[in-house]
Write a protein that holds these residues in place. Structure first.
Motif, PDB file in Angstrom:
ATOM      1  N   LEU A  57      45.143  45.451  26.460  1.00  0.00           N
ATOM      2  CA  LEU A  57      45.008  43.685  26.827  1.00  0.00           C
ATOM      3  C   LEU A  57      42.912  44.277  25.842  1.00  0.00           C
ATOM      4  CD1 LEU A  57      43.690  41.695  28.040  1.00  0.00           C
ATOM      5  CD2 LEU A  57      42.956  43.047  30.228  1.00  0.00           C
ATOM      6  N   SER A  87      45.271  44.910  37.910  1.00  0.00           N
ATOM      7  CA  SER A  87      44.526  44.003  37.230  1.00  0.00           C
ATOM      8  C   SER A  87      44.931  43.438  35.549  1.00  0.00           C
ATOM      9  CB  SER A  87      43.508  43.927  37.226  1.00  0.00           C
ATOM     10  OG  SER A  87      42.875  43.794  38.555  1.00  0.00           O
ATOM     11  N   ALA A  88      45.321  44.916  34.628  1.00  0.00           N
ATOM     12  CA  ALA A  88      45.144  43.972  33.292  1.00  0.00           C
ATOM     13  C   ALA A  88      46.617  43.723  32.901  1.00  0.00           C
ATOM     14  CB  ALA A  88      44.826  46.004  32.749  1.00  0.00           C
ATOM     15  N   PHE A  97      37.452  32.141  28.620  1.00  0.00           N
ATOM     16  CA  PHE A  97      38.568  32.083  28.676  1.00  0.00           C
ATOM     17  C   PHE A  97      39.267  30.346  29.319  1.00  0.00           C
ATOM     18  CE2 PHE A  97      37.825  36.426  29.280  1.00  0.00           C
ATOM     19  CZ  PHE A  97      38.764  37.100  28.639  1.00  0.00           C
ATOM     20  N   ASN A 116      48.770  36.096  32.076  1.00  0.00           N
ATOM     21  CA  ASN A 116      47.430  35.042  32.326  1.00  0.00           C
ATOM     22  C   ASN A 116      47.453  34.435  30.904  1.00  0.00           C
ATOM     23  OD1 ASN A 116      45.687  33.490  33.954  1.00  0.00           O
ATOM     24  ND2 ASN A 116      44.160  33.968  32.503  1.00  0.00           N
ATOM     25  N   LEU A 117      46.982  35.339  29.840  1.00  0.00           N
ATOM     26  CA  LEU A 117      46.501  34.995  28.583  1.00  0.00           C
ATOM     27  C   LEU A 117      48.355  34.993  27.888  1.00  0.00           C
ATOM     28  CD1 LEU A 117      44.461  37.902  27.679  1.00  0.00           C
ATOM     29  CD2 LEU A 117      43.925  35.605  28.009  1.00  0.00           C
ATOM     30  N   LEU A 155      39.547  35.540  33.131  1.00  0.00           N
ATOM     31  CA  LEU A 155      40.130  36.350  32.698  1.00  0.00           C
ATOM     32  C   LEU A 155      42.252  37.185  33.540  1.00  0.00           C
ATOM     33  CD1 LEU A 155      41.383  38.471  30.410  1.00  0.00           C
ATOM     34  CD2 LEU A 155      39.383  40.288  31.443  1.00  0.00           C
ATOM     35  N   THR A 156      42.219  36.545  34.389  1.00  0.00           N
ATOM     36  CA  THR A 156      43.236  36.582  34.832  1.00  0.00           C
ATOM     37  C   THR A 156      43.468  35.757  35.829  1.00  0.00           C
ATOM     38  OG1 THR A 156      42.542  37.352  37.048  1.00  0.00           O
ATOM     39  CG2 THR A 156      42.473  39.368  35.299  1.00  0.00           C
ATOM     40  N   SER A 157      42.785  34.485  35.887  1.00  0.00           N
ATOM     41  CA  SER A 157      43.148  33.455  35.848  1.00  0.00           C
ATOM     42  C   SER A 157      42.632  33.492  37.730  1.00  0.00           C
ATOM     43  CB  SER A 157      44.189  32.468  36.469  1.00  0.00           C
ATOM     44  OG  SER A 157      44.195  31.964  34.626  1.00  0.00           O
ATOM     45  N   ALA A 167      46.362  39.754  33.699  1.00  0.00           N
ATOM     46  CA  ALA A 167      45.479  39.432  32.382  1.00  0.00           C
ATOM     47  C   ALA A 167      46.569  39.474  31.317  1.00  0.00           C
ATOM     48  CB  ALA A 167      44.475  40.521  32.302  1.00  0.00           C
ATOM     49  N   LEU A 226      39.295  41.734  37.821  1.00  0.00           N
ATOM     50  CA  LEU A 226      39.173  42.347  36.201  1.00  0.00           C
ATOM     51  C   LEU A 226      37.995  41.519  36.147  1.00  0.00           C
ATOM     52  CD1 LEU A 226      40.159  44.396  34.575  1.00  0.00           C
ATOM     53  CD2 LEU A 226      41.287  42.680  33.848  1.00  0.00           C
TER      54      LEU A 226
END
Length: 466
Positions: free
Chosen positions: A98, A337-338, A273, A344-345, A298-300, A341, A305
């Motif tokens: 990430l 969380s990572a 983001f 999400n990305l 970053l994670t919606s 993310a 995070l």
């Protein structure tokens, strides 16, 4: 839910739950706590089954929309494999991958990513890094921070000190010393002296941008350039109602920071983001910060995070010998969380959420600007999917409401009426009274129209109450 379940939630909530930024005296036997139980796409539902359009993406957070099963699945998969491990001396794969991915999106040489649990921690981290960096490079007196009036930067003591909203700070003073505040970029309220004598709005904007940026240099010189470590600015300032930067503003700020060896921190906890149609607001407005702080989108929002992203220059002293940045958080860069993310990305890239915002931001603006025909609406401003609507008592003079009037208008009527009308958004008076809108990035014209129709109905009713 059954009526018994609903009654129990209300009793337990009123007895045990301490909500954030909430007036608990407002909840009694006849006034219930709004309880949200479900989200799907652009909409949320309360415990009674009523549906609302989420016009604030939760809290400028849910970029990809509610109910994304792949994000929940990414969290579950990671929790089964490695639920937790800290980044204290050790690492785990998703934190590494990430960090690499975020660095690839960040402008210039912002290649070092320090993970936090959220935005306030990211801001706290940036200030601490600025202080230690200058101590390591032979300028230990450079500790102070410049930020803007009415700007919100978080609730930890350091971040709250940087925040430029006096009413949010009074109960917690004394705070961390060595902060000062300069004018923000509210062009609607620009002093006449900042407009350069021009009548053309484009020329006025350029003059105002230069004037506002130069106030930063004034503050640096007043404090002493050898004592100022950093300037903290949001690409579009949130508090006060979405103030975009005038043309040339950030270009001039960058020049000032370079001249006085002051770090420019782009606080993008909200703006990063996709909120402005780019991964970072600094990219949207073409400036190069020394650090970026981010979180939320970053994670919606599917897992907490945040991050502070620093340039190679700022990392360099920490690569020497036994030097260490004596700072960290238990849950910063949490494995779950990572993983969320990263997923999400993936959605951002697969569905081109940034491109969707850029293609539709003009339509969002023009739909909201229809409300300018109402006597109560003085200004519509913002960028991307991030807008504020300023409410005024008199349009011709731009006269605002006094404290008692704002209380009656926003909290006494608008907040409740908008929610009852089917729109979750924010009525805010940390500066002049505004309604803020920041829908999930999947919003389209049908949602813009729904937002405008609800706002028009409620604001028309509000005009009759004033």
């Amino acid at each position: 839910m059954s009526n018994d379940d609903l009654d129990h939630l209300q009793r337990a909530g009123k007895r045990h739950l301490w909500m954030h930024f909430s007036r608990h005296g407002s909840y009694d036997d006849t006034h219930d706590i709004p309880i949200i139980t479900k989200g799907d796409g652009m909409y949320i539902w309360d415990a009674a089954g009523r549906k609302y359009l989420d016009g604030l993406a939760g809290l400028f957070v849910v970029q990809a929309g509610h109910g994304r099963e792949e994000l929940a699945e990414a969290a579950a998969k990671q929790a089964k494999e490695l639920a937790f491990f800290p980044l204290w001396t050790f690492a785990h794969p998703n934190a590494i991958l990430l960090a690499e991915r975020i660095a690839s999106y960040a402008p210039g040489d912002l290649n070092r990513v320090f993970f936090t649990s959220g935005g306030g921690e990211a801001v706290e981290t940036a200030w601490k890094l600025a202080k230690q960096y200058f101590k390591l490079t032979g300028k230990p007196a450079k500790t102070k921070v410049i930020s803007r009036q009415v700007a919100y930067h978080g609730t930890p003591h350091g971040a709250l000190s940087i925040t430029g909203i006096p009413a949010m700070k009074q109960m917690f003073e004394p705070l961390v010393p060595s902060t000062s505040h300069v004018p923000n970029t509210n062009f609607y309220r620009a002093p006449d002296s900042s407009l350069g004598g021009f009548s053309d709005e484009k020329e006025q904007l350029q003059s105002f941008g230069r004037w506002a940026a130069d106030r930063i240099e004034d503050a640096i010189l007043a404090e002493g350039a050898d004592t100022v470590a950093a300037v903290f600015l949001e690409p579009v300032q949130n508090a006060g109602g979405c103030f975009p930067p005038p043309p040339g503003y950030f270009e001039r700020v960058r020049e000032i920071c370079d001249e006085h060896d002051v770090l420019l921190v782009s606080d993008e906890v909200i703006c990063a983001f996709g909120r402005l149609g780019e991964m970072f607001g600094a990219t949207k407005f073409d400036y190069q910060p020394d650090m970026i702080t981010c979180a939320k989108g970053l994670t919606s929002g599917y897992s907490p995070l945040g991050a502070m992203i620093a340039s190679d220059r700022l990392m360099e002293p920490f690569l020497q010998g036994s030097t260490s940045f004596m700072h960290g958080y238990t849950f910063g860069g949490h494995p779950v969380s990572a993983a969320v993310a990263m997923a999400n990305l993936d959605i951002f890239e697969r569905e081109d959420l940034n491109g969707h915002v850029l293609r539709n931001e003009g339509a969002f603006r023009s739909t909201l600007e229809k409300l300018l025909d109402l006597d109560l609406v003085g200004d519509v401003r913002g960028d991307g999917y991030f807008y504020g609507i300023e409410l005024v008592k008199d349009k011709a003079s731009k006269a605002s409401f006094d404290e008692a009037e704002s209380e009656r208008l926003l909290r006494g009527f608008l907040s409740k009426a908008l929610f009852e009308g089917g729109l979750y958004c924010r009525a805010d008076d940390r500066g002049d009274p505004v309604i803020q809108l920041a829908p999930p990035l999947i919003a389209d014209q049908s949602h813009f129209d729904e937002i405008e129709q609800i706002l028009r109905s409620v604001l028309t009713e509000a005009e009759g109450l004033i």
